[in-house]
Write a protein that holds these residues in place. Structure first.
Motif, PDB file in Angstrom:
ATOM      1  N   UNK A 126     -32.045 -21.418  -7.205  1.00  0.00           N
ATOM      2  CA  UNK A 126     -31.304 -20.237  -8.242  1.00  0.00           C
ATOM      3  C   UNK A 126     -31.442 -20.691  -9.768  1.00  0.00           C
ATOM      4  N   UNK A 127     -31.456 -21.929 -10.130  1.00  0.00           N
ATOM      5  CA  UNK A 127     -31.456 -22.178 -11.410  1.00  0.00           C
ATOM      6  C   UNK A 127     -32.997 -21.989 -11.916  1.00  0.00           C
ATOM      7  N   UNK A 128     -34.003 -22.370 -10.930  1.00  0.00           N
ATOM      8  CA  UNK A 128     -35.243 -22.236 -11.461  1.00  0.00           C
ATOM      9  C   UNK A 128     -35.779 -20.986 -11.729  1.00  0.00           C
ATOM     10  N   UNK A 129     -35.226 -20.001 -10.828  1.00  0.00           N
ATOM     11  CA  UNK A 129     -35.742 -18.680 -10.984  1.00  0.00           C
ATOM     12  C   UNK A 129     -34.852 -17.742 -12.186  1.00  0.00           C
ATOM     13  N   UNK A 130     -33.559 -17.976 -12.053  1.00  0.00           N
ATOM     14  CA  UNK A 130     -32.600 -17.260 -13.264  1.00  0.00           C
ATOM     15  C   UNK A 130     -32.704 -17.775 -14.438  1.00  0.00           C
ATOM     16  N   UNK A 131     -32.858 -19.085 -14.604  1.00  0.00           N
ATOM     17  CA  UNK A 131     -32.520 -19.674 -16.053  1.00  0.00           C
ATOM     18  C   UNK A 131     -33.736 -20.249 -16.350  1.00  0.00           C
ATOM     19  N   UNK A 132     -34.224 -21.341 -15.659  1.00  0.00           N
ATOM     20  CA  UNK A 132     -35.333 -22.182 -16.196  1.00  0.00           C
ATOM     21  C   UNK A 132     -36.718 -21.489 -16.502  1.00  0.00           C
ATOM     22  N   UNK A 133     -37.119 -20.710 -15.507  1.00  0.00           N
ATOM     23  CA  UNK A 133     -38.134 -19.521 -15.824  1.00  0.00           C
ATOM     24  C   UNK A 133     -37.977 -18.786 -16.878  1.00  0.00           C
ATOM     25  N   UNK A 134     -36.836 -18.093 -17.116  1.00  0.00           N
ATOM     26  CA  UNK A 134     -36.475 -17.377 -18.325  1.00  0.00           C
ATOM     27  C   UNK A 134     -36.625 -18.076 -19.512  1.00  0.00           C
ATOM     28  N   UNK A 135     -36.168 -19.257 -19.598  1.00  0.00           N
ATOM     29  CA  UNK A 135     -36.127 -20.000 -20.903  1.00  0.00           C
ATOM     30  C   UNK A 135     -37.692 -20.447 -21.196  1.00  0.00           C
ATOM     31  N   UNK A 136     -38.289 -20.697 -20.076  1.00  0.00           N
ATOM     32  CA  UNK A 136     -39.828 -21.094 -20.365  1.00  0.00           C
ATOM     33  C   UNK A 136     -40.620 -20.191 -20.974  1.00  0.00           C
ATOM     34  N   UNK A 137     -40.654 -18.771 -20.234  1.00  0.00           N
ATOM     35  CA  UNK A 137     -41.314 -17.561 -20.762  1.00  0.00           C
ATOM     36  C   UNK A 137     -40.933 -17.202 -22.102  1.00  0.00           C
ATOM     37  N   UNK A 138     -39.667 -17.237 -22.263  1.00  0.00           N
ATOM     38  CA  UNK A 138     -38.906 -16.730 -23.778  1.00  0.00           C
ATOM     39  C   UNK A 138     -39.733 -17.846 -24.771  1.00  0.00           C
ATOM     40  N   UNK A 139     -39.574 -19.161 -24.440  1.00  0.00           N
ATOM     41  CA  UNK A 139     -40.081 -19.979 -25.644  1.00  0.00           C
ATOM     42  C   UNK A 139     -41.624 -19.858 -25.772  1.00  0.00           C
ATOM     43  N   UNK A 140     -42.416 -19.621 -24.742  1.00  0.00           N
ATOM     44  CA  UNK A 140     -43.928 -19.410 -25.156  1.00  0.00           C
ATOM     45  C   UNK A 140     -44.158 -17.999 -25.742  1.00  0.00           C
ATOM     46  N   UNK A 141     -43.106 -17.142 -25.732  1.00  0.00           N
ATOM     47  CA  UNK A 141     -43.580 -15.844 -26.111  1.00  0.00           C
ATOM     48  C   UNK A 141     -42.941 -15.560 -27.375  1.00  0.00           C
ATOM     49  N   UNK A 142     -41.992 -16.659 -28.069  1.00  0.00           N
ATOM     50  CA  UNK A 142     -41.407 -16.470 -29.451  1.00  0.00           C
ATOM     51  C   UNK A 142     -42.366 -16.164 -30.440  1.00  0.00           C
ATOM     52  N   UNK A 143     -43.671 -16.928 -30.658  1.00  0.00           N
ATOM     53  CA  UNK A 143     -44.268 -16.313 -31.664  1.00  0.00           C
ATOM     54  C   UNK A 143     -44.636 -14.832 -31.718  1.00  0.00           C
TER      55      UNK A 143
END
Length: 231
Positions: A98-115
């Motif tokens: 639940x946390x991997x899909x709904x939270x961690x993956x969101x945070x990881x993808x967002x961080x990578x795309x911030x630039x």
């Protein structure tokens, strides 16, 4: 890409994600995320979108998949999962997934795309849930992830405001989707789509936030199914 704003939508092959894609297709270049499937390929063909078949919980695969994205105007997080059950019954695996899909993956993808998002003073939209505003019995794991997703959005909004980013959390009630069918099966209840929101209604709320003039920032949008008319 043809110069139009670029939007990447996770969970873009069905449900709310696909509805958002259809609403944005006339104004945005689309990158649609989802598992490799005929469904993803079909909607990409329909909308002229670029398929982005990436397993969001695979950290290395996601990093490789975003390597070529140097500008992004809109990032919509619509992918998600729901494990229902009482706290006494849910397994560690269900909590972790639940946390991997709904939270961690969101945070990881967002961080990578911030630039890329900063380069265009873009927007992040997170499809949350009514469970991100309240927790009910049997919904502990799902609600915990959605409360966490709301906290993530609030922190990101404040951290990136100086870079011109807008961050919107959307909190819909029950929506007529395949995920909702799974939820109702887990609840042991009948599926009653006439009582639920249409995916297009949620998508139009997302478009309202995305197309708002620069002086406006929709930070949170709460949507509930309208009560059926009485006889």
């Amino acid at each position: 890409m043809d110069g139009r704003p670029i939007a990447l939508i996770t969970g873009g092959s069905r449900g709310v994600g696909a509805a958002v894609a259809r609403e944005l297709a006339s104004t945005h270049e689309l990158i649609l995320g989802g598992r490799e499937s005929t469904t993803l390929r079909a909607i990409c063909d329909e909308l002229g979108a670029r398929p982005w078949a990436v397993e969001l919980t695979d950290e290395r695969a996601v990093a490789e998949a975003v390597a070529g994205i140097d500008r992004l105007d809109v990032l919509v997080h619509s992918a998600g999962t729901a494990h229902l059950g009482r706290v006494a019954d849910l397994s560690v695996r269900q909590w972790r997934e639940s946390f991997e899909v709904n939270v961690t993956a969101v945070a990881h993808l967002t961080r990578l795309l911030l630039p890329a998002l900063r380069a265009s003073r873009g927007q992040v939209v997170l499809i949350n849930s009514g469970s991100g505003l309240r927790a009910n019995p049997g919904w502990g794991a799902y609600a915990a992830t959605k409360f966490a997703l709301r906290a993530f959005a609030d922190a990101l909004r404040q951290e990136e405001e100086g870079n011109g980013l807008r961050v919107t959390s959307v909190f819909p009630g029950r929506v007529d989707t395949d995920l909702q069918r799974s939820v109702r099966e887990q609840e042991g209840g009948a599926y009653e789509p006439e009582k639920y929101l249409n995916v297009a209604s949620v998508a139009r709320a997302v478009v309202t936030a995305v197309t708002a003039s620069r002086d406006a920032h929709f930070t949170e949008i709460v949507i509930r199914p309208a009560a059926p008319p009485t006889a």
